[in-house]
Design a protein around this motif. Structure first.
Motif, PDB file in Angstrom:
ATOM      1  N   GLN A   1       0.824  -1.209   0.000  1.00 26.37           N
ATOM      2  CA  GLN A   1       0.000   0.000   0.000  1.00 26.37           C
ATOM      3  C   GLN A   1       0.856   1.256   0.000  1.00 26.37           C
TER       4      GLN A   1
ATOM      5  N   GLN B   1      -5.119   4.574  -5.496  1.00 27.14           N
ATOM      6  CA  GLN B   1      -5.284   4.873  -4.074  1.00 27.14           C
ATOM      7  C   GLN B   1      -4.028   5.515  -3.497  1.00 27.14           C
TER       8      GLN B   1
ATOM      9  N   GLN C   1      -6.276   9.947   7.181  1.00 23.14           N
ATOM     10  CA  GLN C   1      -6.645   9.141   6.022  1.00 23.14           C
ATOM     11  C   GLN C   1      -7.309  10.068   5.001  1.00 23.14           C
TER      12      GLN C   1
ATOM     13  N   GLU D   1     -12.815   5.335  14.587  1.00 26.74           N
ATOM     14  CA  GLU D   1     -11.843   4.727  13.674  1.00 26.74           C
ATOM     15  C   GLU D   1     -10.509   4.498  14.374  1.00 26.74           C
TER      16      GLU D   1
ATOM     17  N   ASP E   1     -14.673   3.200   8.926  1.00 25.45           N
ATOM     18  CA  ASP E   1     -14.328   2.832   7.556  1.00 25.45           C
ATOM     19  C   ASP E   1     -13.458   1.582   7.630  1.00 25.45           C
ATOM     20  N   SER E   2     -14.062   0.432   7.352  1.00 20.43           N
ATOM     21  CA  SER E   2     -13.350  -0.842   7.517  1.00 20.43           C
ATOM     22  C   SER E   2     -12.232  -1.047   6.499  1.00 20.43           C
ATOM     23  N   SER E   3     -12.150  -0.149   5.499  1.00 19.48           N
ATOM     24  CA  SER E   3     -11.092  -0.278   4.497  1.00 19.48           C
ATOM     25  C   SER E   3      -9.791   0.399   4.933  1.00 19.48           C
TER      26      SER E   3
ATOM     27  N   PRO F   1      -6.213   0.991   6.135  1.00 21.36           N
ATOM     28  CA  PRO F   1      -5.062   0.071   6.135  1.00 21.36           C
ATOM     29  C   PRO F   1      -4.664  -0.280   7.558  1.00 21.36           C
TER      30      PRO F   1
END
Length: 782
Positions: free
Chosen positions: A6, A26, A349, A358, A508-510, A512
């Motif tokens: 990432q 991204q 983020q 979060e 936000d489960s996305s 990193p």
């Protein structure tokens, strides 16, 4: 290795058809948003620099001056008395610029110069006004006409809505006291500690110093004061803190405590989520200078805010001869320790600060991570807890390249450090010693689960309690205290928790996953870690720490006796020490010098001729009215010494700088050598309580025991105390177990008795005190 992928913005492979680029949308978006955030911060910083640079005027006042000058010119009068014409003569002649245009440009240039001159004049006037300190020596409630006029002028010249650093250019420089005054006050301060023969010897040394070497050293100091912003602070930071080669854990770092009776949530990750979000909200306000300038409570008098600059993104770097304080402009992540592993947790983020929920989600990921620590990683933090020279050598030898350098850079450049403890700590109703163990955990932990070099470390316990451990060289406790109490109040009263005890909001489960840091620790480095750990554990094991809250009475009842609460407590400490040791000792009370630019601290020598006379009379059974008179004389003398220290007329920083100067010149002074060898067997400090952040009337249970520090002398006591609202006092007492003459618990008992005895003396009809400390009752609407 998902985290590593990432972090890569693009990949490429070479094929027969050519180079195939695979762009990561991204990653590129993250780079773009990170750049936008960085540029926004630079623009805000530039804007604030302009506003602060022209303070106490405002940028818009320039336009007002220009319009005023042009308006007077329109009426065919010349306010410049010919200067505009002179400027016009020397303007570059251009065919494209008409005479009228040249006149306009010349008028704007003259207006700008006039505006800058007005700013300079206003700033000098404000600086001169802030150099007036007689108001501090006036009796409470009796303000002279001179002081009333002075207050009005300060308000006028202070401008409107100052930013955090607006007053910096207007604060006066710390004055250098006269040699004769410093020597006189020093002799007066040591008189109750010496017999006639010792005092006569000290008087002789002082006279020789004052008549010979002292004048030469004083001349150099005055030269330094003219050249530098503050003649003390740089030497104080270097020689008192950074050049110390012993461990900074216990010896230098200090701690702050959570609420005593309230735990907002028992969920460790949730408490971290809310409070970490609060810390970054504070940093945002700090960067934008939206925090109000520091002032003396209840007045318009500003205090220096320079120490706030290094609050975040700061680390103490070890060196063989001296350490250095390294500060970075920005950092979008924190370093986290849990079960021997180190993690990098980004709190931004897509250019935005993560919500409390979060951050809780990310912290829980770290808590649930089953990976074991790398070889040698688990106790790596012990290097920061041991002696400085071995740590400096190990840092150069094992952490100057490769994966170790990258991981160490990640910790050192982090906004701050976070430690997630597996232990449960805090106040337990059925265990009086729980407060002591909680304080010891904050002071030194296990000697390897804190990063003592960071500007501050936040500790989260398994039961939801938290605390802070701060490095001392870069700033003093009031700066950290303001941050800490702001985070506590924001956590409880603004952010809050849901019914299950989790942070509010969505996730936000996305996001990193937090990045685990990698290390390659060779066996030789592991050996050094073990040696540093052994030194640190021996130091931590020798600490005797006792914390208690005193709830018989507080400052409300003390003020009814017409006595300063601080003076009352200091007299109680003097009485308690005399009863404990049957002697008087040189006593250190920290006072601030932030009325001056880049000011830090000064010493108030609380043991005086007046205080010792009062204690001898009280212990000798003198009549109550005599003891009361002597007490008030001692308290008034203490307040006078405190005011002298705050206004730049203290003695210890002056003597310290004279000593440093003598070492630079390579000359010996028996007087200064004797002064510097005097031990501080009683070192005291008041932990500030920012009452505006808490409503202790309606929510009395939201109180903390303040903070504390380790013992200063091997055979002495370190005492930190807090005045909590109107009815509670708290004390943190530290000494060394290896000294058979001291005991933190015994001294605590003496302090309790001394406080009660003093109030009984001042209010003879005082009813019997309660013997048990009770928790404050919560209001029914809670």
């Amino acid at each position: 290795m998902a985290e590593a992928h990432q972090a890569v913005a693009f990949q490429f492979t070479v094929t027969r058809e050519g180079i195939d680029l695979q762009l990561s949308h991204q990653a590129l978006t993250e780079i773009y948003l990170s750049g936008v955030r960085s540029w926004k911060k630079r623009i805000i910083g530039l804007k604030n620099s302009v506003i602060t640079g022209v303070y106490p005027a405002s940028p818009s006042s320039w336009l007002f001056v220009v319009i005023a000058i042009l308006a007077t010119m329109y009426t065919r009068s010349d306010p410049s008395m010919g200067l505009i014409a002179k400027i016009q003569e020397h303007l570059p002649v251009s065919q494209s610029m008409s005479t009228q245009c040249q006149t306009l440009v010349s008028a704007v240039l003259f207006s700008t110069m006039l505006w800058l001159l007005l700013i300079f004049t206003m700033r000098m006037c404000l600086k001169k006004l802030l150099s007036y300190h007689r108001w501090m020596f006036e009796k409470h409630g009796k303000m002279s006409n001179t002081t009333k006029v002075w207050v009005a002028l300060v308000r006028i010249f202070s401008g409107r809505k100052p930013l955090l650093y607006s007053y910096q250019g207007s604060l006066p420089n710390l004055p250098v006291p006269a040699i004769k005054d410093t020597v006189k006050r020093h002799l007066e301060s040591v008189r109750p500690l010496m017999d006639d023969r010792q005092y006569e010897h000290m008087t002789k040394l002082a006279a020789e110093f004052e008549s010979s070497l002292g004048n030469r050293l004083q001349w150099y100091l005055k030269l330094k004061a003219l050249w530098s912003t503050n003649y003390v602070s740089d030497w104080w930071e270097e020689y008192v803190y950074l050049r110390g080669r012993g461990p900074i854990m216990v010896n230098s770092n200090y701690f702050g405590m959570d609420f005593m009776y309230v735990t907002p949530t028992p969920i460790q990750a949730a408490r971290a989520g809310n409070s970490l979000h609060a810390f970054f909200l504070y940093r945002r306000k700090l960067n934008k200078e939206e925090l109000k300038p520091n002032r003396i409570p209840g007045t318009v008098i500003p205090l220096c805010s320079a120490q706030c600059e290094r609050l975040f993104n700061t680390t103490r770097i070890p060196g063989e001869e001296t350490d250095t304080v390294q500060h970075w402009q920005d950092s979008d992540y924190i370093a986290v320790y849990h079960r021997g592993r180190y993690f990098r947790l980004r709190v931004y983020q897509a250019g935005r600060l993560l919500s409390p929920r979060e951050i809780e989600f990310q912290i829980q990921r770290i808590l649930d991570d089953p990976s074991p620590p790398s070889k040698g990683e688990a106790k790596l933090g012990a290097l920061t807890a041991g002696d400085r020279i071995p740590w400096a050598k190990a840092r150069v030898k094992y952490f100057s390249s490769g994966v170790n350098k990258r991981s160490l850079d990640c910790i050192e450049k982090a906004s701050f450090f976070v430690s997630l403890d597996d232990d449960e700590d805090g106040v337990t109703a059925d265990d009086p010693a729980s407060l002591d163990s909680y304080a010891k955990s904050l002071l030194h932990g296990k000697c390897y689960d804190r990063w003592f070099d960071k500007s501050f470390t936040i500790i989260y316990f398994k039961n939801g309690k938290m605390g802070i451990n701060a490095e001392h060289s870069w700033a003093d406790a009031p700066v950290v205290s303001h941050l800490w109490q702001h985070a506590l109040s924001t956590d409880c009263f603004q952010l809050g928790y849901n019914a299950e005890g989790h942070c509010k909001g969505e996730v936000d489960s996305s996001l990193p996953r937090p990045q685990k840091l990698n290390w390659e620790i060779p066996p030789e480095c592991e050996e050094q870690i073990s040696q540093s750990l052994a030194v640190a554990q021996a130091l931590a094991g020798d600490v005797d720490l006792h914390v208690f809250s005193f709830q018989d009475f507080g400052k409300g009842k003390v003020k009814k006796c017409r006595v300063s609460p601080d003076a009352f407590i200091q007299m109680a400490l003097q009485l308690a020490y005399y009863r404990d040791q049957r002697r008087f000792c040189l006593t250190y009370e920290a006072s601030m010098t932030r009325l001056f630019r880049e000011g830090r601290t000064e010493t108030v020598r609380s043991c005086s001729n007046e205080s010792s006379a009062f204690i001898r009379a009280l212990e000798g059974g003198e009549a109550a009215h005599v003891c009361r008179r002597l007490f008030h004389e001692a308290a008034e003398k203490h307040q006078h010494l405190y005011r002298l220290a705050m206004t730049g007329a203290g003695i210890d920083r002056h003597l310290f700088c004279l000593y440093v100067m003598s070492r630079y010149l390579g000359v010996e002074s028996p007087f200064l050598k004797e002064v510097q060898s005097e031990p501080w067997r009683l070192s005291t400090s008041q932990s500030p309580m920012h009452v505006e952040m808490f409503d202790l009337v309606n929510h009395p249970e939201y109180v903390s025991c303040g903070g504390g520090f380790g013992p200063v002398a091997d055979d002495g006591y370190g005492v930190s105390y807090s005045v909590l609202g109107e009815n509670i006092l708290s004390f943190n007492i530290a000494c060394k177990l290896s000294c058979t003459d001291t005991s933190a618990h015994a001294f605590g008992a003496q302090i309790r008795k001394a406080l009660r005895d003093l109030l009984q003396l001042l209010i003879p009809n005082q009813t019997e005190f309660k013997t048990e400390e009770k928790r404050p009752e919560a209001k029914k609407d809670l």
